[in-house]
Design a protein around this motif. Structure first.
Motif, PDB file in Angstrom:
ATOM      1  N   SER A  59       0.731  -1.306  -0.067  1.00 55.80           N
ATOM      2  CA  SER A  59       0.004   0.059   0.087  1.00 55.80           C
ATOM      3  C   SER A  59       1.005   1.224   0.185  1.00 55.80           C
ATOM      4  CB  SER A  59      -0.752   0.121   1.269  1.00 55.80           C
ATOM      5  OG  SER A  59      -0.121  -0.039   2.508  1.00 55.80           O
ATOM      6  N   GLY A  60       0.263   2.396  -0.167  1.00 60.11           N
ATOM      7  CA  GLY A  60       1.071   3.578  -0.295  1.00 60.11           C
ATOM      8  C   GLY A  60       1.381   4.352  -1.652  1.00 60.11           C
ATOM      9  N   SER A  61       1.726   5.307  -2.111  1.00 57.63           N
ATOM     10  CA  SER A  61       1.832   6.013  -3.223  1.00 57.63           C
ATOM     11  C   SER A  61       2.800   5.264  -4.028  1.00 57.63           C
ATOM     12  CB  SER A  61       1.838   7.365  -3.096  1.00 57.63           C
ATOM     13  OG  SER A  61       3.411   7.766  -2.390  1.00 57.63           O
ATOM     14  N   ILE A  62       2.527   5.509  -5.363  1.00 57.54           N
ATOM     15  CA  ILE A  62       3.740   4.950  -6.308  1.00 57.54           C
ATOM     16  C   ILE A  62       5.028   5.541  -6.099  1.00 57.54           C
ATOM     17  CG2 ILE A  62       4.381   4.496  -8.814  1.00 57.54           C
ATOM     18  CD1 ILE A  62       1.169   4.098  -9.363  1.00 57.54           C
ATOM     19  N   SER A  63       4.875   7.104  -5.711  1.00 58.61           N
ATOM     20  CA  SER A  63       6.063   7.538  -5.940  1.00 58.61           C
ATOM     21  C   SER A  63       6.973   7.236  -4.506  1.00 58.61           C
ATOM     22  CB  SER A  63       5.894   9.340  -5.764  1.00 58.61           C
ATOM     23  OG  SER A  63       4.949   9.618  -4.458  1.00 58.61           O
ATOM     24  N   ARG A  64       6.146   7.034  -3.538  1.00 52.30           N
ATOM     25  CA  ARG A  64       6.972   6.523  -2.482  1.00 52.30           C
ATOM     26  C   ARG A  64       7.698   5.152  -2.648  1.00 52.30           C
ATOM     27  NH1 ARG A  64       4.727   6.860   3.791  1.00 52.30           N
ATOM     28  NH2 ARG A  64       6.635   5.917   4.950  1.00 52.30           N
ATOM     29  N   ARG A  65       6.986   4.377  -3.229  1.00 51.42           N
ATOM     30  CA  ARG A  65       7.742   3.196  -3.310  1.00 51.42           C
ATOM     31  C   ARG A  65       8.585   3.282  -4.425  1.00 51.42           C
ATOM     32  NH1 ARG A  65       2.013   1.203  -4.114  1.00 51.42           N
ATOM     33  NH2 ARG A  65       2.638   0.784  -6.267  1.00 51.42           N
ATOM     34  N   ARG A  66       8.896   4.402  -5.300  1.00 49.72           N
ATOM     35  CA  ARG A  66       9.944   4.359  -6.294  1.00 49.72           C
ATOM     36  C   ARG A  66      10.945   5.243  -5.776  1.00 49.72           C
ATOM     37  NH1 ARG A  66       6.499   6.005 -11.779  1.00 49.72           N
ATOM     38  NH2 ARG A  66       5.630   3.852 -12.275  1.00 49.72           N
ATOM     39  N   THR A  67      10.945   5.870  -4.528  1.00 45.95           N
ATOM     40  CA  THR A  67      11.838   6.728  -3.963  1.00 45.95           C
ATOM     41  C   THR A  67      13.303   5.989  -3.779  1.00 45.95           C
ATOM     42  OG1 THR A  67      10.229   8.119  -2.719  1.00 45.95           O
ATOM     43  CG2 THR A  67      12.659   8.450  -2.082  1.00 45.95           C
ATOM     44  N   PRO A  68      13.318   4.879  -3.236  1.00 48.70           N
ATOM     45  CA  PRO A  68      14.772   4.142  -3.180  1.00 48.70           C
ATOM     46  C   PRO A  68      15.320   4.036  -4.527  1.00 48.70           C
ATOM     47  CG  PRO A  68      12.988   3.111  -1.593  1.00 48.70           C
ATOM     48  CD  PRO A  68      12.164   3.786  -2.464  1.00 48.70           C
ATOM     49  N   MET A  69      14.639   3.658  -5.568  1.00 45.16           N
ATOM     50  CA  MET A  69      15.093   3.275  -6.782  1.00 45.16           C
ATOM     51  C   MET A  69      15.519   4.720  -7.385  1.00 45.16           C
ATOM     52  SD  MET A  69      15.911   1.097  -8.961  1.00 45.16           S
ATOM     53  CE  MET A  69      15.144  -0.617  -8.686  1.00 45.16           C
ATOM     54  N   LYS A  70      14.904   5.619  -7.014  1.00 45.09           N
ATOM     55  CA  LYS A  70      15.336   7.081  -7.862  1.00 45.09           C
ATOM     56  C   LYS A  70      16.870   7.422  -6.885  1.00 45.09           C
ATOM     57  CE  LYS A  70      12.245  10.179  -7.923  1.00 45.09           C
ATOM     58  NZ  LYS A  70      11.007  11.106  -7.573  1.00 45.09           N
ATOM     59  N   LEU A  71      16.771   7.226  -5.650  1.00 42.05           N
ATOM     60  CA  LEU A  71      17.978   7.706  -4.983  1.00 42.05           C
ATOM     61  C   LEU A  71      19.242   6.854  -5.755  1.00 42.05           C
ATOM     62  CD1 LEU A  71      16.837   8.206  -1.131  1.00 42.05           C
ATOM     63  CD2 LEU A  71      17.219  10.010  -3.060  1.00 42.05           C
ATOM     64  N   MET A  72      19.102   5.501  -5.606  1.00 38.69           N
ATOM     65  CA  MET A  72      20.037   4.532  -6.432  1.00 38.69           C
ATOM     66  C   MET A  72      20.401   4.999  -7.723  1.00 38.69           C
ATOM     67  SD  MET A  72      21.377   2.183  -4.096  1.00 38.69           S
ATOM     68  CE  MET A  72      22.197   1.636  -5.571  1.00 38.69           C
ATOM     69  N   ASP A 105      17.321  14.509  -9.358  1.00 39.19           N
ATOM     70  CA  ASP A 105      16.337  14.735  -7.963  1.00 39.19           C
ATOM     71  C   ASP A 105      15.755  15.934  -8.290  1.00 39.19           C
ATOM     72  OD1 ASP A 105      15.706  15.445  -5.586  1.00 39.19           O
ATOM     73  OD2 ASP A 105      17.107  14.119  -4.637  1.00 39.19           O
ATOM     74  N   GLU A 106      14.197  15.589  -8.344  1.00 40.27           N
ATOM     75  CA  GLU A 106      13.258  16.868  -8.506  1.00 40.27           C
ATOM     76  C   GLU A 106      13.270  17.936  -7.422  1.00 40.27           C
ATOM     77  OE1 GLU A 106       8.858  17.774  -9.899  1.00 40.27           O
ATOM     78  OE2 GLU A 106       9.420  15.507  -9.981  1.00 40.27           O
ATOM     79  N   ASP A 107      13.492  17.277  -6.111  1.00 42.03           N
ATOM     80  CA  ASP A 107      13.207  18.104  -5.028  1.00 42.03           C
ATOM     81  C   ASP A 107      14.538  19.278  -5.267  1.00 42.03           C
ATOM     82  OD1 ASP A 107      10.904  17.337  -4.035  1.00 42.03           O
ATOM     83  OD2 ASP A 107      11.648  15.731  -2.902  1.00 42.03           O
ATOM     84  N   MET A 108      15.703  18.468  -5.412  1.00 47.33           N
ATOM     85  CA  MET A 108      17.069  19.301  -5.470  1.00 47.33           C
ATOM     86  C   MET A 108      16.711  20.308  -6.586  1.00 47.33           C
ATOM     87  SD  MET A 108      19.956  19.760  -4.001  1.00 47.33           S
ATOM     88  CE  MET A 108      20.261  18.247  -3.141  1.00 47.33           C
ATOM     89  N   TYR A 109      16.320  19.777  -7.758  1.00 47.64           N
ATOM     90  CA  TYR A 109      16.402  20.992  -8.864  1.00 47.64           C
ATOM     91  C   TYR A 109      15.313  22.119  -8.503  1.00 47.64           C
ATOM     92  CZ  TYR A 109      14.811  22.830 -13.227  1.00 47.64           C
ATOM     93  OH  TYR A 109      14.474  23.990 -14.201  1.00 47.64           O
TER      94      TYR A 109
END
Length: 355
Positions: free
Chosen positions: A225-238, A297-301
């Motif tokens: 459960s949870g948002s797709i973006s949250r589940r993808r966060t570890p992969m984005k950081l990697m 990293d969209e937040d950093m941008y």
């Protein structure tokens, strides 16, 4: 008993290795290198300062991974300082340097590489800790992260100072290298091999983590459960850190290979003709990292974009117009500009042009 040459100028050592620095560093080639080097250094100072400021100001980045990312930006900033010092102490000036000043010049470059490499190793440990527990961020405390950062710089300073501490050829000039005329060839072999081995280890570790994350994400996604973006966060950081590592390996490996060939006393390898270009390629790595952070990293941008927007508006507007852009509620919460900046970057855009 071998005679030591601590009192000689670098001209003595360059002549022994047949390195014609004054001839090599003149004409069109050196002007291109210096122009690009100056531009790169200015960009390094500006962009990496933005990365460090973004991590400090934005509360979303107050986690171990981003603290270490900011420290990597600090290492890149330090690399810019090292290259500026090199530009003022190279070419014809090289032969007039004392032994200690030449050691300082090279030590700064060595320390900057070691700081970046060690920082990437620590990030690998942090990512391993978080990924294996399927967390976005590890549970390292701020105290432990601070100790790790101090340790990174202690190792970097020590490795930069090793030749000065005695592993050099000043007392046995028959073992001197060509690219680094007062470095022992045995030291060059040790230093380059250890760095290349560290490259291969990190690549293997990150590939293992990446495959683990991809496999776990595919298995757990339909049942989590949870948002797709949250589940993808570890992969984005990697993906971000693997891109940084890839750029690091590509930019530094050619120079290290050339140093290794020089350490092995390869006389047919023409290492002198490519040294400045590979050094410029290594400097390019410090230029690429902030671009990778902001692109991946969209937040950093968004944070960096808002900072540039706010500072440009503040400098261009008069005091009355600046105060009209600031909500009254923000002024009542804090008297300081830093607190207002932190709130605005964490909660939403303030500048009119920021999205």
């Amino acid at each position: 008993m071998n005679e030591c040459h601590y009192d000689k100028l670098m001209d003595y050592f360059y002549n022994r290795t047949n390195t014609h620095t004054a001839d090599d560093w003149t004409g069109t080639n050196i002007m291109i290198v210096l122009c690009f080097g100056t531009f790169f250094c200015l960009f390094i100072f500006f962009s990496n300062s933005l990365v460090i400021a973004a991590v400090i100001i934005n509360r979303k980045f107050h986690f171990p991974f981003y603290y270490l990312l900011a420290n990597l930006a600090a290492a890149d900033f330090f690399a810019g300082i090292a290259y500026v010092f090199l530009m003022f102490n190279t070419g014809p000036v090289s032969k007039t340097l004392t032994v200690n000043r030449w050691f300082l010049r090279q030590g700064l470059l060595d320390a900057s590489l070691t700081a970046s490499l060690t920082n990437l190793l620590v990030i690998a440990v942090e990512r391993h800790m978080s990924i294996m527990s399927m967390r976005v961020h590890s549970n390292l405390t701020k105290k432990r992260v601070t100790l790790l950062i101090v340790l990174i710089w202690a190792i970097a300073i020590f490795m930069g100072a090793v030749p000065t501490l005695g592993w050099n050829c000043l007392c046995d000039i028959s073992t001197c290298s060509s690219l680094a005329p007062i470095y022992s060839r045995s030291y060059l072999i040790f230093w380059t091999v250890s760095n290349l081995v560290a490259f291969f280890i990190m690549v293997a570790v990150y590939l293992r983590i990446y495959m683990y994350v991809k496999r776990k994400t595919n298995v757990l996604s339909p049942h989590t459960s949870g948002s797709i973006s949250r589940r993808r966060t570890p992969m984005k950081l990697m993906k971000t850190v693997m891109t940084v590592l890839g750029a690091f390996v590509v930019c530094w490996t050619p120079g290290l290979v050339v140093l290794l060939l020089d350490g092995l006393n390869c006389r047919q390898c023409s290492v002198q003709h490519v040294k400045r270009w590979f050094l410029l390629l290594a400097l390019l790595n410090s230029v690429m990292n902030p671009i990778i952070y902001s692109y991946k990293d969209e937040d950093m941008y968004n944070t960096m974009k808002k900072m540039i927007c706010c500072f440009s508006q503040e400098n261009s507007a008069n005091p009355e117009s600046r105060s009209s852009h600031i909500p009254s509620g923000a002024l009542s919460r804090s008297d300081t500009g830093s607190q207002y900046m932190e709130d605005s970057l964490s909660q939403g855009p303030v500048c009119k042009d920021a999205s």
